[in-house]
Design an enzyme around this catalytic site. Structure first.
Site, PDB file in Angstrom:
ATOM      1  N   HIS A   1      -5.254  -2.911  -2.919  1.00 17.29           N
ATOM      2  CA  HIS A   1      -5.120  -1.953  -4.225  1.00 17.29           C
ATOM      3  C   HIS A   1      -5.001  -2.545  -5.513  1.00 17.29           C
ATOM      4  CE1 HIS A   1      -4.176   0.883  -1.213  1.00 17.29           C
ATOM      5  NE2 HIS A   1      -3.648   0.064  -0.320  1.00 17.29           N
TER       6      HIS A   1
ATOM      7  N   LYS B   1     -11.794   1.500  -2.188  1.00 20.82           N
ATOM      8  CA  LYS B   1     -10.744   2.148  -2.891  1.00 20.82           C
ATOM      9  C   LYS B   1     -11.098   2.136  -4.593  1.00 20.82           C
ATOM     10  CE  LYS B   1      -7.398   1.416   0.595  1.00 20.82           C
ATOM     11  NZ  LYS B   1      -6.856   0.477   1.624  1.00 20.82           N
TER      12      LYS B   1
ATOM     13  N   SER C   1       0.838  -1.298  -0.015  1.00 21.29           N
ATOM     14  CA  SER C   1       0.168   0.176   0.117  1.00 21.29           C
ATOM     15  C   SER C   1       0.711   1.267  -0.021  1.00 21.29           C
ATOM     16  CB  SER C   1      -1.024  -0.093   1.319  1.00 21.29           C
ATOM     17  OG  SER C   1      -0.259  -0.191   2.383  1.00 21.29           O
TER      18      SER C   1
HETATM   19  C1  LIG Z   1      -6.681   0.151   3.054  1.00 22.91           C
HETATM   20  C2  LIG Z   1      -6.109  -0.871   3.439  1.00 22.91           C
HETATM   21  C3  LIG Z   1      -6.993  -1.842   4.179  1.00 22.91           C
HETATM   22  C4  LIG Z   1      -8.283  -1.366   5.177  1.00 22.91           C
HETATM   23  O1  LIG Z   1      -9.340  -1.574   4.253  1.00 22.91           O
HETATM   24  P1  LIG Z   1     -10.492  -0.446   4.700  1.00 22.91           P
HETATM   25  O2  LIG Z   1     -11.751  -0.687   4.005  1.00 22.91           O
HETATM   26  O3  LIG Z   1     -10.078   0.902   4.535  1.00 22.91           O
HETATM   27  O4  LIG Z   1     -10.592  -0.483   6.230  1.00 22.91           O
HETATM   28  C5  LIG Z   1      -6.561  -3.095   4.289  1.00 22.91           C
HETATM   29  N1  LIG Z   1      -5.205  -3.564   3.814  1.00 22.91           N
HETATM   30  C6  LIG Z   1      -4.840  -2.883   2.856  1.00 22.91           C
HETATM   31  C7  LIG Z   1      -3.440  -3.166   2.033  1.00 22.91           C
HETATM   32  C8  LIG Z   1      -5.089  -1.422   2.470  1.00 22.91           C
HETATM   33  O5  LIG Z   1      -4.390  -0.480   1.801  1.00 22.91           O
END
Ligand SMILES: *Cc1c(COP(=O)(O)O)cnc(C)c1O
Length: 390
Positions: free
Chosen positions: A207, A237, A179
């Site tokens: 991602h 995302k 991330s």
């Molecule tokens: C954003 C993210 C999460 C958490 O997801 P949310 O829906 O924002 O709680 C988990 N793992 C990774 C790699 C992330 O980038």
């Protein structure tokens, strides 16, 4: 009172180290251009990679979903909060990522807590990449399993840990796209080790989903098929909504429903969100141009930053970090970009080992937007170098 003084002192110490965190208030929807505290900025820090967070079709689906199902789910999934539209989304998601069954969650953080604590416990071992997302690490702590971390993407180190382990169940855990760096995990190698050492492989594709593999995510991108894979995508995302979904063998999904406490003891997400997610899947599937445009933006950005290639990470994803020598210069560059109308987050320890600007690109940007940011960054990096030399 003393307890408040202690927190206050710790906050002051963070400020002094350039580690203080603050929220900025948006006065517009998410998008390439956002209004922040009265100013319009070109936004290069969201994870809205496909530009769907404010898409009319998703808004309409959410509105229709609210009209059809109401706003609140009213209960946990296992009580009376599991709606037909949740069920429809789970089936569609499983088919889209190419696995037999799926389960939806309110957030990715909760999905990670749920899966890891259900699949590993006392006496088991979790093997985790050092750069995994914080939620994965927190989940392992909560699980009480042994925690073995290997150097970033180092398959040989992972194999040594697996070979030395005498533990009960083994679970390998990795981000598929990291991330804060944007690079890929060696997925085929991880799967091969999972098979050789009789482990499960849990992949966090926060991602990759919507972006890689024609939108189907990392498994499709790298052609991975195995009963040992437990796959997680977050839906706030690229999918532009909220929540997460886990796809796996039906036995694993059944076990999660029966055993995963962060799934069992929480109110189901509003069914209207599942309806918006179905609309999001439609667009992820039908609008390949969003991914093509994103790929062009990534290429343009990296090409324009070529004079500072040593500051870039080998990333083929919309996450394009620019490494900084310290917290102060990360903050200074982020502030200078903001003054020039660009919003780019400075990410500092403990979130990452090395301070950086985390540039994220989106199909919502135009190529002019990306070129303008890259030109401004190159200029600021040159100035920064001059200062360093002085
Ligand atoms: C954003 C993210 C999460 C958490 O997801 P949310 O829906 O924002 O709680 C988990 N793992 C990774 C790699 C992330 O980038």
């Amino acid at each position: 009172m003393k307890i408040f003084d202690e927190y206050q002192e710790k906050l002051a110490a963070r400020k002094a180290m350039g580690l203080y965190r603050q929220r900025r208030v948006l006065e517009s929807p998410q998008g390439a251009r956002v209004t922040v505290e009265g100013r319009e900025l070109l936004n290069f820090c969201s994870n809205d990679y496909l530009g769907l967070a404010n898409h009319p079709a998703l808004i309409e689906a959410a509105q229709a979903g609210a009209a059809r199902w109401g706003v609140g789910s009213g209960a946990a999934h296992l009580v009376c909060g599991h709606f037909a539209v949740h069920e429809a989304f789970e089936q569609r998601f499983a088919a889209w990522v190419g696995l037999p069954a799926a389960l939806s969650f309110s957030t990715g953080y909760m999905a990670n807590l749920a899966v890891i604590t259900a699949l590993a416990g006392r006496g088991d071992t979790v093997f985790a990449d050092k750069l995994n997302h914080a939620s994965l690490n927190d989940a392992v702590q909560l699980s009480r399993a042994h925690f073995r971390r290997y150097a970033h993407n180092d398959l040989a180190a992972l194999e040594r840990l697996l070979a030395a382990s005498t533990s009960g169940r083994k679970l390998i855990v990795s981000d598929s796209v990291f991330s804060m760096d944007g690079d890929f995990a060696p997925l085929a190698g991880l799967l091969e080790l999972a098979e050789r050492y009789d482990a499960l492989l849990y992949l966090d594709d926060a991602h990759g989903f919507g972006v890689l593999g024609h939108g189907r995510g990392a498994l499709a991108e790298f052609g991975l098929v195995s009963r040992r894979i437990v796959y997680m995508a977050t839906l706030g995302k690229a999918a532009g909504v909220a929540g997460a979904a886990v796809a796996a063998d039906p036995v694993v999904i059944d076990w999660l429903i029966n055993q995963a406490r962060p799934y069992i003891y929480t109110t189901a997400a509003p069914p209207m969100l599942a309806q918006a997610l179905l609309a999001s899947l439609d667009l992820i599937e039908s609008e390949a141009w969003r991914r093509e445009r994103l790929a062009a933006h990534i290429a343009l950005f990296r090409q324009m930053l070529a004079p500072f290639a040593d500051r870039l990470i080998d990333s083929a994803t919309p996450i394009q970090p620019v490494l900084m020598r310290d917290n102060a210069s990360a903050l200074a560059l982020s502030a200078a970009l903001k003054a020039a109308g660009f919003w780019v987050a400075a990410i500092r320890p403990p979130t990452v080992p090395t301070p950086r600007l985390r540039v994220t690109l989106s199909a919502a940007h135009t190529s002019e937007d990306v070129a303008a940011l890259a030109a401004c960054l190159v200029k600021l990096l040159k100035d920064d170098l001059l200062k360093e030399g002085a």
